[in-house]
Scaffold this motif. Structure first.
Motif, PDB file in Angstrom:
ATOM      1  N   VAL A 137       0.860  -0.960   0.411  1.00 12.29           N
ATOM      2  CA  VAL A 137      -0.244  -0.160   0.220  1.00 12.29           C
ATOM      3  C   VAL A 137       1.204   1.354   0.053  1.00 12.29           C
ATOM      4  O   VAL A 137       1.667   1.042   0.936  1.00 12.29           O
ATOM      5  CB  VAL A 137      -0.977   0.184   1.200  1.00 12.29           C
ATOM      6  N   HIS A 139       1.610   5.843  -0.043  1.00 13.52           N
ATOM      7  CA  HIS A 139       0.118   6.593  -0.726  1.00 13.52           C
ATOM      8  C   HIS A 139       1.209   8.319  -0.582  1.00 13.52           C
ATOM      9  O   HIS A 139       2.372   8.571  -0.038  1.00 13.52           O
ATOM     10  CB  HIS A 139      -0.319   7.948   1.047  1.00 13.52           C
ATOM     11  N   GLU A 141       4.279   7.773  -2.557  1.00  8.08           N
ATOM     12  CA  GLU A 141       5.749   7.574  -2.085  1.00  8.08           C
ATOM     13  C   GLU A 141       6.666   7.889  -3.632  1.00  8.08           C
ATOM     14  O   GLU A 141       6.036   8.193  -4.745  1.00  8.08           O
ATOM     15  CB  GLU A 141       5.161   5.510  -2.349  1.00  8.08           C
ATOM     16  N   ASP A 170      -3.114   4.545  -1.776  1.00  7.82           N
ATOM     17  CA  ASP A 170      -4.225   4.944  -0.985  1.00  7.82           C
ATOM     18  C   ASP A 170      -4.602   6.588  -1.081  1.00  7.82           C
ATOM     19  O   ASP A 170      -3.762   7.885  -0.377  1.00  7.82           O
ATOM     20  CB  ASP A 170      -3.515   4.824   0.503  1.00  7.82           C
ATOM     21  N   ARG A 200      -9.575   8.907   0.404  1.00  4.30           N
ATOM     22  CA  ARG A 200      -8.033   8.395   1.555  1.00  4.30           C
ATOM     23  C   ARG A 200      -8.407   7.520   2.305  1.00  4.30           C
ATOM     24  O   ARG A 200      -9.264   8.046   2.754  1.00  4.30           O
ATOM     25  CB  ARG A 200      -7.311  10.042   1.971  1.00  4.30           C
ATOM     26  N   ARG A 207      -4.290  -1.680   3.295  1.00  2.00           N
ATOM     27  CA  ARG A 207      -4.022  -3.068   4.132  1.00  2.00           C
ATOM     28  C   ARG A 207      -5.090  -3.768   4.072  1.00  2.00           C
ATOM     29  O   ARG A 207      -5.673  -5.420   3.468  1.00  2.00           O
ATOM     30  CB  ARG A 207      -3.490  -3.180   5.208  1.00  2.00           C
ATOM     31  N   ASP A 223       6.188  -2.613   3.033  1.00  2.00           N
ATOM     32  CA  ASP A 223       6.093  -1.461   2.702  1.00  2.00           C
ATOM     33  C   ASP A 223       6.079  -0.323   1.441  1.00  2.00           C
ATOM     34  O   ASP A 223       7.283  -1.982   0.671  1.00  2.00           O
ATOM     35  CB  ASP A 223       6.517  -0.507   4.169  1.00  2.00           C
ATOM     36  N   ALA A 224       5.852   0.516   0.780  1.00  2.42           N
ATOM     37  CA  ALA A 224       6.519   0.647   0.301  1.00  2.42           C
ATOM     38  C   ALA A 224       8.302   0.956  -0.450  1.00  2.42           C
ATOM     39  O   ALA A 224       8.189   2.103  -1.622  1.00  2.42           O
ATOM     40  CB  ALA A 224       5.115   2.013  -0.889  1.00  2.42           C
ATOM     41  N   HIS A 225       8.646   0.851   0.642  1.00  2.00           N
ATOM     42  CA  HIS A 225      10.071   1.786   0.674  1.00  2.00           C
ATOM     43  C   HIS A 225      10.986   0.363   0.263  1.00  2.00           C
ATOM     44  O   HIS A 225      11.388   0.761   1.843  1.00  2.00           O
ATOM     45  CB  HIS A 225      10.691   2.849   1.125  1.00  2.00           C
ATOM     46  N   GLY A 310       4.729  -3.600   9.181  1.00  4.89           N
ATOM     47  CA  GLY A 310       4.476  -3.536   8.229  1.00  4.89           C
ATOM     48  C   GLY A 310       4.768  -4.595   7.610  1.00  4.89           C
ATOM     49  O   GLY A 310       4.293  -4.324   6.008  1.00  4.89           O
ATOM     50  N   TRP A 332      -2.767   5.140  11.108  1.00  5.39           N
ATOM     51  CA  TRP A 332      -1.317   5.124  11.086  1.00  5.39           C
ATOM     52  C   TRP A 332      -1.857   4.609  12.773  1.00  5.39           C
ATOM     53  O   TRP A 332      -1.953   4.848  12.964  1.00  5.39           O
ATOM     54  CB  TRP A 332      -0.928   5.832  10.723  1.00  5.39           C
ATOM     55  N   GLY A 333      -0.917   3.026  12.645  1.00  4.77           N
ATOM     56  CA  GLY A 333      -0.581   2.936  14.360  1.00  4.77           C
ATOM     57  C   GLY A 333      -1.707   2.306  15.058  1.00  4.77           C
ATOM     58  O   GLY A 333      -2.890   2.503  14.997  1.00  4.77           O
ATOM     59  N   GLU A 335      -2.141  -1.020  14.538  1.00  4.14           N
ATOM     60  CA  GLU A 335      -2.364  -1.611  14.310  1.00  4.14           C
ATOM     61  C   GLU A 335      -1.276  -3.568  14.131  1.00  4.14           C
ATOM     62  O   GLU A 335      -2.116  -4.090  14.498  1.00  4.14           O
ATOM     63  CB  GLU A 335      -2.754  -1.899  12.698  1.00  4.14           C
ATOM     64  N   HIS A 360      13.724  -2.037   4.668  1.00  6.34           N
ATOM     65  CA  HIS A 360      13.315  -1.072   5.035  1.00  6.34           C
ATOM     66  C   HIS A 360      13.417   0.069   5.121  1.00  6.34           C
ATOM     67  O   HIS A 360      14.505   0.453   6.145  1.00  6.34           O
ATOM     68  CB  HIS A 360      12.293  -1.580   6.059  1.00  6.34           C
ATOM     69  N   TYR A 368       3.686  12.570   5.352  1.00  8.62           N
ATOM     70  CA  TYR A 368       2.219  13.291   4.677  1.00  8.62           C
ATOM     71  C   TYR A 368       1.334  13.799   5.694  1.00  8.62           C
ATOM     72  O   TYR A 368       2.335  13.132   7.249  1.00  8.62           O
ATOM     73  CB  TYR A 368       1.644  11.431   3.831  1.00  8.62           C
TER      74      TYR A 368
HETATM   75  C1  UD2 Z   1       5.570   1.246  10.775  1.00 10.00           C
HETATM   76  C2  UD2 Z   1       5.255  -0.087   9.335  1.00 10.00           C
HETATM   77  C3  UD2 Z   1       4.218   0.814   8.887  1.00 10.00           C
HETATM   78  C4  UD2 Z   1       3.163   1.085   9.898  1.00 10.00           C
HETATM   79  C5  UD2 Z   1       2.790   1.811  10.787  1.00 10.00           C
HETATM   80  C6  UD2 Z   1       2.123   2.168  11.683  1.00 10.00           C
HETATM   81  C7  UD2 Z   1       7.437  -1.094   9.621  1.00 10.00           C
HETATM   82  C8  UD2 Z   1       8.653  -0.930   9.018  1.00 10.00           C
HETATM   83  N1  UD2 Z   1       7.188   0.628   9.220  1.00 10.00           N
HETATM   84  O1  UD2 Z   1       6.009   2.735  10.269  1.00 10.00           O
HETATM   85  O2  UD2 Z   1       4.065  -0.513   8.222  1.00 10.00           O
HETATM   86  O3  UD2 Z   1       2.474  -0.405  10.290  1.00 10.00           O
HETATM   87  O4  UD2 Z   1       4.210   1.861  11.604  1.00 10.00           O
HETATM   88  O5  UD2 Z   1       1.038   1.605  11.112  1.00 10.00           O
HETATM   89  O6  UD2 Z   1       7.139  -1.966  10.409  1.00 10.00           O
HETATM   90  N2  UD2 Z   1       0.524   4.721   3.883  1.00 10.00           N
HETATM   91  C9  UD2 Z   1      -1.061   4.615   2.788  1.00 10.00           C
HETATM   92  N3  UD2 Z   1      -1.553   5.457   3.473  1.00 10.00           N
HETATM   93  C10 UD2 Z   1      -1.515   6.375   4.547  1.00 10.00           C
HETATM   94  C11 UD2 Z   1      -0.520   6.440   5.180  1.00 10.00           C
HETATM   95  C12 UD2 Z   1       0.721   5.266   4.853  1.00 10.00           C
HETATM   96  O7  UD2 Z   1      -0.567   4.001   2.421  1.00 10.00           O
HETATM   97  O8  UD2 Z   1      -2.879   7.436   5.035  1.00 10.00           O
HETATM   98  C13 UD2 Z   1       1.963   3.362   3.171  1.00 10.00           C
HETATM   99  C14 UD2 Z   1       2.906   4.413   2.917  1.00 10.00           C
HETATM  100  O9  UD2 Z   1       2.903   4.555   1.976  1.00 10.00           O
HETATM  101  C15 UD2 Z   1       3.981   2.816   3.242  1.00 10.00           C
HETATM  102  C16 UD2 Z   1       3.025   2.233   4.567  1.00 10.00           C
HETATM  103  O10 UD2 Z   1       1.858   2.734   4.459  1.00 10.00           O
HETATM  104  O11 UD2 Z   1       3.739   2.135   2.562  1.00 10.00           O
HETATM  105  C17 UD2 Z   1       3.382   2.174   5.895  1.00 10.00           C
HETATM  106  O12 UD2 Z   1       3.555   4.249   6.000  1.00 10.00           O
HETATM  107  P1  UD2 Z   1       5.023   4.888   6.428  1.00 10.00           P
HETATM  108  O13 UD2 Z   1       6.140   3.670   5.839  1.00 10.00           O
HETATM  109  O14 UD2 Z   1       4.742   6.184   6.721  1.00 10.00           O
HETATM  110  O15 UD2 Z   1       4.755   3.481   7.994  1.00 10.00           O
HETATM  111  P2  UD2 Z   1       6.186   3.361   9.129  1.00 10.00           P
HETATM  112  O16 UD2 Z   1       7.618   2.428   8.234  1.00 10.00           O
HETATM  113  O17 UD2 Z   1       6.599   4.977   9.603  1.00 10.00           O
END
Ligand code: UD2
Ligand code: MN
Length: 578
Positions: A137, A139, A141, A170, A200, A207, A223-225, A310, A332-333, A335, A360, A368
């Motif tokens: 997933v 947003h 990226e 997303d 959004r 997911r 994750d997308a990275h 993630g 976010w968070g 889950e 990662h 965002y």
């Molecule tokens: C961590 C997790 C992430 C997620 C988050 C808590 C890892 C490595 N990363 O933060 O997967 O579980 O904790 O919720 O364990 N995205 C959307 N829509 C949104 C926001 C984000 O699709 O509204 C995507 C984003 O592009 C990315 C993924 O969700 O691919 C996770 O977001 P992140 O990378 O900003 O989260 P991260 O790694 O800080």
């Protein structure tokens, strides 16, 4: 004659003594070969084989050789850092939280270091494994980072298991990303699908949607990275093939957000697992002895109470039977805890897999915002999510620890949780105490049960009406005094029944340089502080002094107590979310 006869018997005995072990070795050897093949072909347990038998692992399942993994000598090859001196990170770090200039120069098929423990090359895995939909997933990226994730999955996964890669957009609003992406994925002949949200939804609901749309038996979230490492997939699938109620988690290596250097997260032989403190901040802890001992080899999968969120694999039907993620969780968070508690308490397992490694990119900051989803919500979304998780999955005792650590969460509106409670009932899930005793038993060592707060809120000085403030600094640092903003956070101070003065997950201490924010001593919940209601002073028991504000500089220090000095008088004022 007699002598000869005796000699002959002796020779016979010696021969027999030699032959028996030889025969034994021979039979055993061919048996082990047979077993190797039996295990390899069937759905029997994966097995660690001897160094000299490594060549018996046929292409693939022990050490799947990546496609396209040639060394181009280009920037970032081998997982090395992009030369930062040549880096013009321009504005991309602000836009994406990572250096897109560097990413754009690095091959989408770049090689990375094999960071697996050495033992991993000797594991044999079954050949019959379930098929996989990898769900990513995203947003807004960066294109090359997202595509490097896709390329690494295609290059390093055995094609017979990888059914599809599902990219769930997303509601990204960068138009060029949309066009570029649609055009680019055409080359993958349908193996990479893009679906898009109409609005959004946040990563959690996105997911769950991905899981609905996926078509394979197992879903793997990334994750997308990310960049998946050598033979990452098979070790993740194997425990699920044996037990469909097992969720597996790869070890997450780091990719630097400025240089894209790929770095192993822990040293060889060190295993960590996911735990939490009582404010539900995610933590990792070295594997406790009890779990270390349960397994024969250090590179074997191990039980973990939770995971970072993630990256993980799970049987799709099982995930949906668990109700996917609680649809009431926002953006976010939290889950990760919801899913972890649900899995363990309702009869499943979580295993971390040392032989599966995925890199990662940890961003410098979140690029965002939470958009419309955050509007009209009082208080931080993440804490609202935590509250939902706590109210559904914890029992009264453990809920109290959460509210002690996060006292204003009591006033948050978390929405309706009756569906979640009904699900818990329907699945016949066990209690949180069971989970703490049997799975997350190492949490208490680091984060013991919390004594109640005697006072909490903003800590306001009577002379200048300013507030204690952690200033968002990393400990050790000085505590500041700032205008009271009424939002809590860095200004939310707690004094517990054992004399610990805390702000968030940190503690307040005093030395000759002043009043300081420090790391709380792990495994302790006590401290030297007393609030004296009559004099309104904050008294340090061992130093026999009181916290005072300097009338001119506003700095904080310990001074001989003077009950009539308003610079030493403090009030706690409860903070409610707004
Ligand atoms: C961590 C997790 C992430 C997620 C988050 C808590 C890892 C490595 N990363 O933060 O997967 O579980 O904790 O919720 O364990 N995205 C959307 N829509 C949104 C926001 C984000 O699709 O509204 C995507 C984003 O592009 C990315 C993924 O969700 O691919 C996770 O977001 P992140 O990378 O900003 O989260 P991260 O790694 O800080
Ligand atoms: Mn991420």
């Amino acid at each position: 004659m007699k002598v000869y006869a005796r000699k002959g018997r002796l020779i016979r005995i010696v021969l027999i003594l030699c032959i028996i072990p030889l025969l034994y070795l021979l039979i055993n050897y061919s048996e082990s070969r047979k077993n190797l093949h039996k295990i390899y072909n069937g759905r029997l347990a994966s097995k660690l084989i001897k160094e000299e038998d490594v060549h018996l692992l046929s292409e693939g399942l022990g050490n799947y050789e990546p496609k396209n993994d040639e060394h181009f000598n280009g920037p970032g090859e081998g997982g090395l850092a992009f030369n930062t001196e040549a880096v013009n990170s321009d504005d991309s770090e602000i836009e994406y939280g990572m250096n897109m200039f560097a990413s754009d120069q690095i091959s989408l098929n770049r090689t990375i270091k094999d960071t697996r423990p050495k033992e991993c090359k000797r594991w044999m895995y079954p050949q019959n494994l379930p098929t996989v939909s990898v769900i990513i997933v995203f947003h807004n990226e960066g294109f090359s980072v997202l595509m490097r994730t896709v390329h690494s999955v295609l290059n390093r996964s055995p094609p017979q298991f990888l059914k599809e890669i599902l990219l769930v957009d997303d509601y990204s609003d960068k138009t060029d990303l949309k066009e570029k992406l649609d055009k680019y994925v055409e080359r993958f002949d349908g193996r990479v699908r893009v679906i898009r949200n109409e609005e959004r939804e946040g990563l959690i609901r996105t997911r769950s949607r991905g899981a609905q749309e996926a078509t394979a038996e197992v879903i793997v979230f990334l994750d997308a990275h990310c960049e998946v490492n050598k033979n990452w997939l098979v070790p993740l699938l194997t425990p699920i093939a044996f037990d469909e109620k097992t969720m597996t988690v790869p070890i997450i290596d780091g990719i630097d957000h400025k240089t894209f250097e790929y770095r192993p997260v822990y040293g060889e032989g060190h295993n960590f697992r996911g735990i939490f403190e009582w404010g539900l901040l995610y933590k990792e802890n070295e594997l406790p002895k009890r779990e270390e001992k349960r397994r024969a080899h250090s590179s074997e999968p191990y039980y973990s109470p939770t995971h970072a969120g993630g990256l993980f694999a799970i049987n799709r039907k099982y995930f949906l039977e668990l109700g996917a993620y609680d649809a009431g969780l926002l953006v976010w968070g939290g889950e990760n805890f919801e899913l972890s508690f649900k899995i363990w308490q309702c009869g499943g397992k979580i295993m971390w897999v040392p032989c599966s490694r995925v890199g990662h990119v940890y961003r410098g900051f979140m690029p965002y915002n939470f958009g419309k989803l955050a509007e009209k919500k009082k208080g931080p979304l993440i804490t609202i999510n935590y509250k939902r998780v706590v109210e559904v999955w914890m029992d009264d005792q453990h809920k109290e620890y959460f509210y002690t650590r996060e006292p204003s969460a009591r006033y948050l509106e978390m929405g309706d949780i009756s569906d979640q409670l009904a699900l818990k009932e329907r699945l016949g899930c066990k209690s949180f105490s069971w989970f703490m005793e049997n799975v997350a038993y190492d949490v208490y060592d680091k984060y013991p049960q919390l004594p109640e707060n005697i006072f909490w809120g903003e800590l306001i000085n009577s002379a200048n009406m300013k507030c204690f403030d952690a200033m968002g600094r990393q400990p050790p640092s000085l505590v500041g005094l700032q205008h009271c903003h009424g939002y809590g956070n860095n200004q939310l101070v707690r004094l517990n029944a054992a004399g610990q003065l805390g702000i968030g997950e940190r503690c307040v201490d005093a030395d000759s340089t002043g009043i300081k924010l420090v790391y709380c001593r792990l495994g302790t919940v006590d401290g030297p502080w007393v609030y004296k209601t009559e004099s309104k002073s904050i008294f340090h028991r061992t130093q026999n002094k009181c916290i005072a504000v300097h009338p001119v500089s506003s700095s904080l220090s310990l001074m001989p107590c003077d009950p009539n000095n308003s610079f030493q008088q403090w009030m706690f004022k409860i903070v409610k979310p707004r």
